[in-house]
Design a protein around this motif. Sequence first.
Motif, PDB file in Angstrom:
ATOM      1  N   GLU A 278      -2.551  -8.204  -4.491  1.00 10.24           N
ATOM      2  CA  GLU A 278      -1.353  -8.911  -4.935  1.00 10.24           C
ATOM      3  C   GLU A 278      -0.534  -7.972  -5.821  1.00 10.24           C
ATOM      4  O   GLU A 278      -1.059  -7.406  -6.779  1.00 10.24           O
ATOM      5  CB  GLU A 278      -1.746 -10.171  -5.699  1.00 10.24           C
ATOM      6  N   HIS A 279       0.716  -7.826  -5.504  1.00  8.48           N
ATOM      7  CA  HIS A 279       1.672  -6.973  -6.222  1.00  8.48           C
ATOM      8  C   HIS A 279       1.461  -5.491  -5.896  1.00  8.48           C
ATOM      9  O   HIS A 279       2.287  -4.880  -5.261  1.00  8.48           O
ATOM     10  CB  HIS A 279       1.624  -7.188  -7.743  1.00  8.48           C
ATOM     11  N   GLY A 280       0.357  -4.912  -6.411  1.00  6.48           N
ATOM     12  CA  GLY A 280       0.038  -3.517  -6.093  1.00  6.48           C
ATOM     13  C   GLY A 280       1.123  -2.526  -6.488  1.00  6.48           C
ATOM     14  O   GLY A 280       1.530  -1.696  -5.669  1.00  6.48           O
ATOM     15  N   PHE A 281       1.561  -2.557  -7.749  1.00 11.71           N
ATOM     16  CA  PHE A 281       2.667  -1.701  -8.208  1.00 11.71           C
ATOM     17  C   PHE A 281       2.457  -0.223  -7.862  1.00 11.71           C
ATOM     18  O   PHE A 281       3.399   0.491  -7.590  1.00 11.71           O
ATOM     19  CB  PHE A 281       2.830  -1.792  -9.736  1.00 11.71           C
ATOM     20  N   HIS A 282       1.217   0.257  -7.938  1.00 10.98           N
ATOM     21  CA  HIS A 282       0.962   1.686  -7.724  1.00 10.98           C
ATOM     22  C   HIS A 282       0.649   2.024  -6.268  1.00 10.98           C
ATOM     23  O   HIS A 282       0.042   3.055  -5.983  1.00 10.98           O
ATOM     24  CB  HIS A 282      -0.197   2.149  -8.623  1.00 10.98           C
ATOM     25  N   PHE A 283       1.072   1.164  -5.367  1.00 10.15           N
ATOM     26  CA  PHE A 283       0.862   1.408  -3.935  1.00 10.15           C
ATOM     27  C   PHE A 283       1.352   2.809  -3.551  1.00 10.15           C
ATOM     28  O   PHE A 283       2.439   3.232  -3.943  1.00 10.15           O
ATOM     29  CB  PHE A 283       1.634   0.363  -3.126  1.00 10.15           C
ATOM     30  N   SER A 288      -2.559   3.013   1.190  1.00 12.03           N
ATOM     31  CA  SER A 288      -2.246   2.484   2.515  1.00 12.03           C
ATOM     32  C   SER A 288      -3.341   2.854   3.522  1.00 12.03           C
ATOM     33  O   SER A 288      -3.777   2.018   4.320  1.00 12.03           O
ATOM     34  CB  SER A 288      -0.890   3.023   2.975  1.00 12.03           C
ATOM     35  N   ALA A 289      -3.808   4.109   3.444  1.00  9.23           N
ATOM     36  CA  ALA A 289      -4.857   4.558   4.373  1.00  9.23           C
ATOM     37  C   ALA A 289      -6.154   3.792   4.142  1.00  9.23           C
ATOM     38  O   ALA A 289      -6.823   3.361   5.094  1.00  9.23           O
ATOM     39  CB  ALA A 289      -5.083   6.058   4.204  1.00  9.23           C
ATOM     40  N   LEU A 290      -6.495   3.584   2.863  1.00  7.49           N
ATOM     41  CA  LEU A 290      -7.725   2.843   2.558  1.00  7.49           C
ATOM     42  C   LEU A 290      -7.599   1.381   2.998  1.00  7.49           C
ATOM     43  O   LEU A 290      -8.562   0.781   3.494  1.00  7.49           O
ATOM     44  CB  LEU A 290      -8.022   2.939   1.048  1.00  7.49           C
ATOM     45  N   MET A 291      -6.402   0.816   2.831  1.00  4.82           N
ATOM     46  CA  MET A 291      -6.183  -0.556   3.283  1.00  4.82           C
ATOM     47  C   MET A 291      -6.425  -0.695   4.780  1.00  4.82           C
ATOM     48  O   MET A 291      -7.039  -1.654   5.246  1.00  4.82           O
ATOM     49  CB  MET A 291      -4.740  -0.993   2.959  1.00  4.82           C
ATOM     50  N   LYS A 292      -5.930   0.271   5.522  1.00  3.66           N
ATOM     51  CA  LYS A 292      -6.125   0.243   6.989  1.00  3.66           C
ATOM     52  C   LYS A 292      -7.608   0.277   7.318  1.00  3.66           C
ATOM     53  O   LYS A 292      -8.099  -0.495   8.137  1.00  3.66           O
ATOM     54  CB  LYS A 292      -5.426   1.443   7.638  1.00  3.66           C
ATOM     55  N   GLU A 293      -8.311   1.183   6.635  1.00  3.68           N
ATOM     56  CA  GLU A 293      -9.754   1.333   6.882  1.00  3.68           C
ATOM     57  C   GLU A 293     -10.491   0.019   6.600  1.00  3.68           C
ATOM     58  O   GLU A 293     -11.428  -0.345   7.295  1.00  3.68           O
ATOM     59  CB  GLU A 293     -10.258   2.456   5.955  1.00  3.68           C
ATOM     60  N   LYS A 294     -10.044  -0.701   5.563  1.00  4.07           N
ATOM     61  CA  LYS A 294     -10.756  -1.906   5.125  1.00  4.07           C
ATOM     62  C   LYS A 294     -10.189  -3.184   5.751  1.00  4.07           C
ATOM     63  O   LYS A 294     -10.675  -4.276   5.475  1.00  4.07           O
ATOM     64  CB  LYS A 294     -10.669  -2.042   3.604  1.00  4.07           C
ATOM     65  N   GLY A 295      -9.128  -3.077   6.529  1.00  3.75           N
ATOM     66  CA  GLY A 295      -8.507  -4.284   7.091  1.00  3.75           C
ATOM     67  C   GLY A 295      -7.887  -5.159   6.019  1.00  3.75           C
ATOM     68  O   GLY A 295      -7.974  -6.390   6.072  1.00  3.75           O
ATOM     69  N   ALA A 296      -7.232  -4.526   5.032  1.00  5.05           N
ATOM     70  CA  ALA A 296      -6.686  -5.291   3.910  1.00  5.05           C
ATOM     71  C   ALA A 296      -5.165  -5.421   4.014  1.00  5.05           C
ATOM     72  O   ALA A 296      -4.517  -4.726   4.792  1.00  5.05           O
ATOM     73  CB  ALA A 296      -7.063  -4.596   2.605  1.00  5.05           C
ATOM     74  N   TYR A 297      -4.637  -6.321   3.203  1.00  4.27           N
ATOM     75  CA  TYR A 297      -3.202  -6.633   3.181  1.00  4.27           C
ATOM     76  C   TYR A 297      -2.669  -6.473   1.759  1.00  4.27           C
ATOM     77  O   TYR A 297      -3.418  -6.570   0.793  1.00  4.27           O
ATOM     78  CB  TYR A 297      -2.970  -8.087   3.615  1.00  4.27           C
ATOM     79  N   ILE A 298      -1.332  -6.275   1.667  1.00  5.30           N
ATOM     80  CA  ILE A 298      -0.688  -6.328   0.365  1.00  5.30           C
ATOM     81  C   ILE A 298       0.376  -7.422   0.421  1.00  5.30           C
ATOM     82  O   ILE A 298       0.973  -7.662   1.479  1.00  5.30           O
ATOM     83  CB  ILE A 298      -0.064  -4.963  -0.013  1.00  5.30           C
ATOM     84  N   THR A 299       0.570  -8.123  -0.693  1.00  2.00           N
ATOM     85  CA  THR A 299       1.717  -9.026  -0.775  1.00  2.00           C
ATOM     86  C   THR A 299       2.626  -8.500  -1.870  1.00  2.00           C
ATOM     87  O   THR A 299       2.164  -8.136  -2.951  1.00  2.00           O
ATOM     88  CB  THR A 299       1.311 -10.478  -1.072  1.00  2.00           C
ATOM     89  N   THR A 300       3.927  -8.417  -1.536  1.00  2.00           N
ATOM     90  CA  THR A 300       4.879  -7.803  -2.469  1.00  2.00           C
ATOM     91  C   THR A 300       5.737  -8.874  -3.122  1.00  2.00           C
ATOM     92  O   THR A 300       6.276  -9.746  -2.448  1.00  2.00           O
ATOM     93  CB  THR A 300       5.802  -6.818  -1.720  1.00  2.00           C
ATOM     94  N   ASN A 301       5.854  -8.785  -4.435  1.00  2.00           N
ATOM     95  CA  ASN A 301       6.708  -9.700  -5.194  1.00  2.00           C
ATOM     96  C   ASN A 301       7.833  -8.835  -5.779  1.00  2.00           C
ATOM     97  O   ASN A 301       7.708  -8.282  -6.862  1.00  2.00           O
ATOM     98  CB  ASN A 301       5.858 -10.375  -6.281  1.00  2.00           C
ATOM     99  N   ILE A 302       8.916  -8.735  -5.019  1.00  2.00           N
ATOM    100  CA  ILE A 302       9.955  -7.763  -5.384  1.00  2.00           C
ATOM    101  C   ILE A 302      10.788  -8.256  -6.569  1.00  2.00           C
ATOM    102  O   ILE A 302      11.298  -7.466  -7.352  1.00  2.00           O
ATOM    103  CB  ILE A 302      10.847  -7.436  -4.159  1.00  2.00           C
ATOM    104  N   ARG A 346       2.157  -6.372   5.186  1.00  2.00           N
ATOM    105  CA  ARG A 346       2.759  -6.805   3.936  1.00  2.00           C
ATOM    106  C   ARG A 346       3.174  -8.261   4.037  1.00  2.00           C
ATOM    107  O   ARG A 346       3.972  -8.624   4.893  1.00  2.00           O
ATOM    108  CB  ARG A 346       3.996  -5.925   3.683  1.00  2.00           C
ATOM    109  N   GLY A 347       2.635  -9.096   3.158  1.00  2.00           N
ATOM    110  CA  GLY A 347       2.968 -10.518   3.162  1.00  2.00           C
ATOM    111  C   GLY A 347       4.007 -10.857   2.106  1.00  2.00           C
ATOM    112  O   GLY A 347       4.133 -10.160   1.091  1.00  2.00           O
ATOM    113  N   PHE A 348       4.730 -11.937   2.350  1.00  2.00           N
ATOM    114  CA  PHE A 348       5.795 -12.400   1.447  1.00  2.00           C
ATOM    115  C   PHE A 348       5.178 -13.151   0.273  1.00  2.00           C
ATOM    116  O   PHE A 348       4.288 -13.970   0.454  1.00  2.00           O
ATOM    117  CB  PHE A 348       6.703 -13.343   2.245  1.00  2.00           C
ATOM    118  N   GLN A 349       5.663 -12.845  -0.941  1.00  2.00           N
ATOM    119  CA  GLN A 349       5.225 -13.660  -2.080  1.00  2.00           C
ATOM    120  C   GLN A 349       6.294 -13.771  -3.154  1.00  2.00           C
ATOM    121  O   GLN A 349       7.036 -12.828  -3.424  1.00  2.00           O
ATOM    122  CB  GLN A 349       3.907 -13.155  -2.680  1.00  2.00           C
ATOM    123  N   THR A 350       6.368 -14.943  -3.777  1.00  2.00           N
ATOM    124  CA  THR A 350       7.380 -15.204  -4.795  1.00  2.00           C
ATOM    125  C   THR A 350       6.794 -15.302  -6.196  1.00  2.00           C
ATOM    126  O   THR A 350       7.438 -14.944  -7.172  1.00  2.00           O
ATOM    127  CB  THR A 350       8.154 -16.501  -4.466  1.00  2.00           C
TER     128      THR A 350
END
Length: 465
Positions: A278-283, A288-302, A346-350
């Motif tokens: 969630e958020h992941g400011f230091h993305f 990104s590569a580790l996320m792919k390896e682990k099948g993970a997602y990020i949600t961005t709150n812009i 990347r998922g939508f988040q408010t």
Amino acid sequence: MSGLRMSLCSTAIVAAVLSFSATAQAQDQEEPQTLFTNVHVFDGVNEQRIENASVLVEGNLIKSVSTDAIDAPSATVIDGGGRTLTPGFIENHAHLMLMGPSIAEMETNSTWEDFAIHGTRMAEMYLMQGFTTVRDAGGAGGGLRRAIDAGQIVGPRFYPSGAFLGTRGGHADFASFTSPPGGVTNFGTLNMAQQVNGVDEIYMYGRNNLRMGATQLKFMQSGGVISAFDPWQLLAGSKEEIEAAVQVANEYGTYVMAHSYRKEAIINALNAGVRTIEHGFHFDCEISALMKEKGAYITTNITAFDPGLLDVPSVKNNPNSLRKAKSASATFEAYIPSMKECPAPRGFQTDCVGSVEACNIQIAYEKHLNNHFFGPYASMVTLTSVGGEIAALSGDFMNPYPEGKLGVIEEGAYADILLIDGNPLEDFSVVGTGDQWFGADPRPDSPETIRLIMKDGVIYKNTLD
Ligand SMILES: [Zn+2]
């Protein structure tokens, strides 16, 4: 006494038999059908719309999508008039129960009625803004979903996390300044936030959340800007503690979402098995590569990066918060470029905490910012199919909606459908964006351009002639 028990018992049996025969009868009858004709379908995944299509809904599922005419003589026909038919939107990070105006106010001066009334109104607002699914990131449990799914209140499909799980002094420590460790809190009593220190407490409160209807767990690794005790760069949770949260979730076949800002926090979370950041400011590209390896997602709150936040009184008038806000917004410089260079799902988040009216404005602004930074197609994918994949992470046992996919228009998917004026892939504003946050005018209960909202095969809004 025993006579009374007998009569209660036989009443229950009669009721059971009656409901069994009613079910058998319903199964004999055909499910009601709705046929959308003359629509251009954005299926949640592909940039090209399926032009001049028809979509047949049977019961609560999509039965077929075709550019040929669909023969369904008993269906209710809705002429889409050349509008765009899209999946219902998915919010991946809301807090439906948290009405504000501040954590301290909610901790010291709010009852369960206040929270429940707010959650009820938020649920309806979200659905009428076109969100047919909402994942709650802390504060709400299974009770709100029970009320929505039973039709007692109007709202989206609902994936709650139960109580936030966070360490003492962390981002889910909502206790007053002088409250001692282990002290009774309003948030703790209502199981909306729990301080967890050590693996045993994570086991206890994690399992309690899932027992009470959570569909995933929320762990607070990093801190916040306005919260009292925590730098946003906080690195809370030992390896053992994060792994304990993941273990509890895995016992139920579901997953952990983590509030993570700092790179170390994100890497720790991913290595422990956390599935959504969630958020992941230091993305960055390594993440990104580790996320792919682990099948993970990020949600961005812009909206969290909006420069206008520096002018909010609770930030501006508090030197500590102002310092935190400035250093947090500095990370934004690399955030969007990294996402574009090394895209991750990347998922939508408010992430709104506040009044229903204020959250309505923030959601519209978050939609606007998505389009501003990522363009309409990526924003539509973020609002639909990515959220569907995240919802499915809750697994076969805990997913409350296991019959079909969410966030896509395809055969067998749930009939969560919007009909929108125009083409959101060309003019994104038709999804109900707002280009202003602070000082924006109040927004309508539902965007005029979203003409029809269907959830689970049931129409909640229809302004077509
Ligand atoms: Zn949040």
